[in-house]
Design a protein around this motif. Structure first.
Motif, PDB file in Angstrom:
ATOM      1  N   PHE A  33      43.606   5.136  42.870  1.00 31.60           N
ATOM      2  CA  PHE A  33      44.505   6.282  42.793  1.00 31.60           C
ATOM      3  C   PHE A  33      44.544   7.040  44.118  1.00 31.60           C
ATOM      4  N   MET A  34      43.386   7.333  44.677  1.00 31.49           N
ATOM      5  CA  MET A  34      43.327   8.110  45.915  1.00 31.49           C
ATOM      6  C   MET A  34      43.999   7.389  47.071  1.00 31.49           C
ATOM      7  N   THR A  35      43.995   6.060  47.020  1.00 29.09           N
ATOM      8  CA  THR A  35      44.666   5.267  48.053  1.00 29.09           C
ATOM      9  C   THR A  35      46.171   5.240  47.840  1.00 29.09           C
ATOM     10  N   SER A  36      46.590   5.120  46.586  1.00 26.99           N
ATOM     11  CA  SER A  36      48.005   4.865  46.306  1.00 26.99           C
ATOM     12  C   SER A  36      48.842   6.130  46.121  1.00 26.99           C
ATOM     13  N   VAL A  37      48.224   7.266  45.751  1.00 22.08           N
ATOM     14  CA  VAL A  37      49.047   8.442  45.449  1.00 22.08           C
ATOM     15  C   VAL A  37      49.826   8.951  46.664  1.00 22.08           C
ATOM     16  N   PRO A  38      49.288   8.942  47.895  1.00 26.65           N
ATOM     17  CA  PRO A  38      50.141   9.371  49.014  1.00 26.65           C
ATOM     18  C   PRO A  38      51.367   8.479  49.183  1.00 26.65           C
ATOM     19  N   GLU A  39      51.183   7.168  49.007  1.00 28.97           N
ATOM     20  CA  GLU A  39      52.315   6.241  49.116  1.00 28.97           C
ATOM     21  C   GLU A  39      53.333   6.512  48.019  1.00 28.97           C
ATOM     22  N   PHE A  40      52.853   6.754  46.804  1.00 26.87           N
ATOM     23  CA  PHE A  40      53.734   7.031  45.672  1.00 26.87           C
ATOM     24  C   PHE A  40      54.566   8.285  45.938  1.00 26.87           C
ATOM     25  N   GLU A  41      53.912   9.348  46.425  1.00 21.21           N
ATOM     26  CA  GLU A  41      54.632  10.597  46.670  1.00 21.21           C
ATOM     27  C   GLU A  41      55.585  10.479  47.845  1.00 21.21           C
ATOM     28  N   HIS A  42      55.206   9.721  48.852  1.00 24.43           N
ATOM     29  CA  HIS A  42      56.126   9.505  49.965  1.00 24.43           C
ATOM     30  C   HIS A  42      57.386   8.797  49.476  1.00 24.43           C
ATOM     31  N   MET A  43      57.221   7.856  48.553  1.00 26.88           N
ATOM     32  CA  MET A  43      58.362   7.141  47.996  1.00 26.88           C
ATOM     33  C   MET A  43      59.272   8.104  47.223  1.00 26.88           C
ATOM     34  N   LEU A  44      58.674   9.020  46.460  1.00 28.77           N
ATOM     35  CA  LEU A  44      59.471   9.995  45.724  1.00 28.77           C
ATOM     36  C   LEU A  44      60.286  10.868  46.680  1.00 28.77           C
ATOM     37  N   VAL A  45      59.646  11.332  47.740  1.00 28.21           N
ATOM     38  CA  VAL A  45      60.330  12.202  48.695  1.00 28.21           C
ATOM     39  C   VAL A  45      61.439  11.437  49.412  1.00 28.21           C
ATOM     40  N   ARG A  46      61.162  10.177  49.790  1.00 26.90           N
ATOM     41  CA  ARG A  46      62.203   9.371  50.436  1.00 26.90           C
ATOM     42  C   ARG A  46      63.392   9.126  49.510  1.00 26.90           C
ATOM     43  N   SER A  47      63.135   9.117  48.208  1.00 27.24           N
ATOM     44  CA  SER A  47      64.222   8.878  47.246  1.00 27.24           C
ATOM     45  C   SER A  47      65.102  10.109  47.062  1.00 27.24           C
ATOM     46  N   GLY A  48      64.696  11.240  47.649  1.00 26.39           N
ATOM     47  CA  GLY A  48      65.502  12.458  47.570  1.00 26.39           C
ATOM     48  C   GLY A  48      64.927  13.545  46.697  1.00 26.39           C
ATOM     49  N   ILE A  49      63.754  13.321  46.103  1.00 25.01           N
ATOM     50  CA  ILE A  49      63.113  14.351  45.290  1.00 25.01           C
ATOM     51  C   ILE A  49      62.474  15.397  46.197  1.00 25.01           C
ATOM     52  N   LYS A  50      62.746  16.656  45.901  1.00 27.01           N
ATOM     53  CA  LYS A  50      62.099  17.757  46.619  1.00 27.01           C
ATOM     54  C   LYS A  50      60.800  18.068  45.872  1.00 27.01           C
ATOM     55  N   LEU A  51      59.666  17.773  46.490  1.00 26.76           N
ATOM     56  CA  LEU A  51      58.367  17.848  45.837  1.00 26.76           C
ATOM     57  C   LEU A  51      57.547  19.021  46.370  1.00 26.76           C
ATOM     58  N   LEU A  52      57.104  19.889  45.449  1.00 26.98           N
ATOM     59  CA  LEU A  52      56.232  21.006  45.798  1.00 26.98           C
ATOM     60  C   LEU A  52      54.963  20.892  44.962  1.00 26.98           C
ATOM     61  N   LYS A  53      53.796  21.061  45.589  1.00 22.64           N
ATOM     62  CA  LYS A  53      52.514  20.919  44.898  1.00 22.64           C
ATOM     63  C   LYS A  53      51.689  22.194  45.080  1.00 22.64           C
ATOM     64  N   TYR A  54      51.332  22.822  43.957  1.00 19.32           N
ATOM     65  CA  TYR A  54      50.545  24.054  43.987  1.00 19.32           C
ATOM     66  C   TYR A  54      49.192  23.839  43.310  1.00 19.32           C
ATOM     67  N   TYR A  55      48.132  24.295  43.972  1.00 16.84           N
ATOM     68  CA  TYR A  55      46.808  24.301  43.367  1.00 16.84           C
ATOM     69  C   TYR A  55      46.393  25.752  43.177  1.00 16.84           C
TER      70      TYR A  55
END
Length: 259
Positions: A125-147
């Motif tokens: 998961f820790m390896t793949s999640v940055p790639e997954f999120e980059h793919m979402l952003v490239r697809s046009g999704i505006k992604l905001l993450k709050y902790y």
């Protein structure tokens, strides 16, 4: 976390929230018109204030174009599928705002702390999640993450208050009793998650959330300041950087996060 935060009166809170909710309506008009896809992820310890923040964001928005996703325990089928497969059906389409009340980051927090995943699954998961999120952003999704970050004493108080409130019984979880007992383990998991999954493409925003009202107001200001829409009140949506701030690796070393 020692820097004192400004106090917000009830009148100031309610007045500012009303104005910000008008701005949110303007934002929705924009993303419906332009076909934007907006995804907001809220993470944080139990009782950090995710529910209350989401409630204020969606309060006056159209339910047809606004969705809140708060998934329960994974099924046997979920456990036998690609990890992200469980979440992809809920991603926003054009003209939609989707808010995740917890997300795929369960695998970076509660799952390893409570032994709900293997070390191999966590590492993958820790390896793949940055790639997954980059793919979402490239697809046009505006992604905001709050902790949403709260102190140990504040979490203990909120969990205790939850037990006494007859209207908050739905929030009580079997995992609540482990929140304080495993505080250090959750802190370490949080630090690893932020350090490994923060990027220029999908950055984390840290929220000092001991004061619920300040946190809600400044989260809304921050997301409005980062998204485009017409007739934005630029002065109104300037967040207090003492409350919301983009994550930096030095936060861990300097003890900025609750520990």
């Amino acid at each position: 976390m020692s820097e004192p935060l400004p106090e917000l009166s009830k009148e100031d809170y309610e007045g500012t929230l009303y104005k910000l909710q008008i701005e949110l309506v303007k934002l929705q008009r924009r993303f419906i018109k332009c076909g934007d896809k907006i995804l907001i992820i809220f993470e944080g310890r139990d009782a950090a204030g995710k529910d209350g923040t989401i409630k204020r964001i969606i309060q006056h928005l159209s339910p047809r174009e606004t969705r809140v996703v708060a998934l329960g325990k994974p099924t046997d089928r979920d456990r036998g599928s690609w990890y992200f497969q469980r979440y992809t059906p809920y991603l926003p389409a054009a003209q939609e705002l989707v808010l995740f009340n917890r997300s795929w980051y369960n695998r970076a927090g509660v799952e390893p702390v409570m032994g709900f995943c293997t070390n191999a699954e966590y590492d993958e998961f820790m390896t793949s999640v940055p790639e997954f999120e980059h793919m979402l952003v490239r697809s046009g999704i505006k992604l905001l993450k709050y902790y949403l970050d709260i102190s140990k004493s504040e979490q203990a108080k909120r969990l205790d208050d939850r037990k006494k409130d007859p209207l908050a019984q739905w929030k009580i979880s079997a995992l609540d009793e482990h929140a304080i007992k495993k505080w250090k383990e959750y802190s370490l998991a949080r630090d690893k998650m932020l350090a490994h999954t923060h990027s220029l493409t999908a950055p984390w925003t840290i929220v000092r959330a001991d004061d619920k009202q300040l946190a809600r107001i400044n989260i809304i200001k921050d997301l409005l300041s980062r998204l485009d829409y017409e007739n934005k009140d630029e002065r109104l949506v300037m967040p207090d950087k003492r409350v919301v701030m983009e994550f930096e690796i030095s936060f861990i070393e300097r003890g900025v996060l609750a520990s």
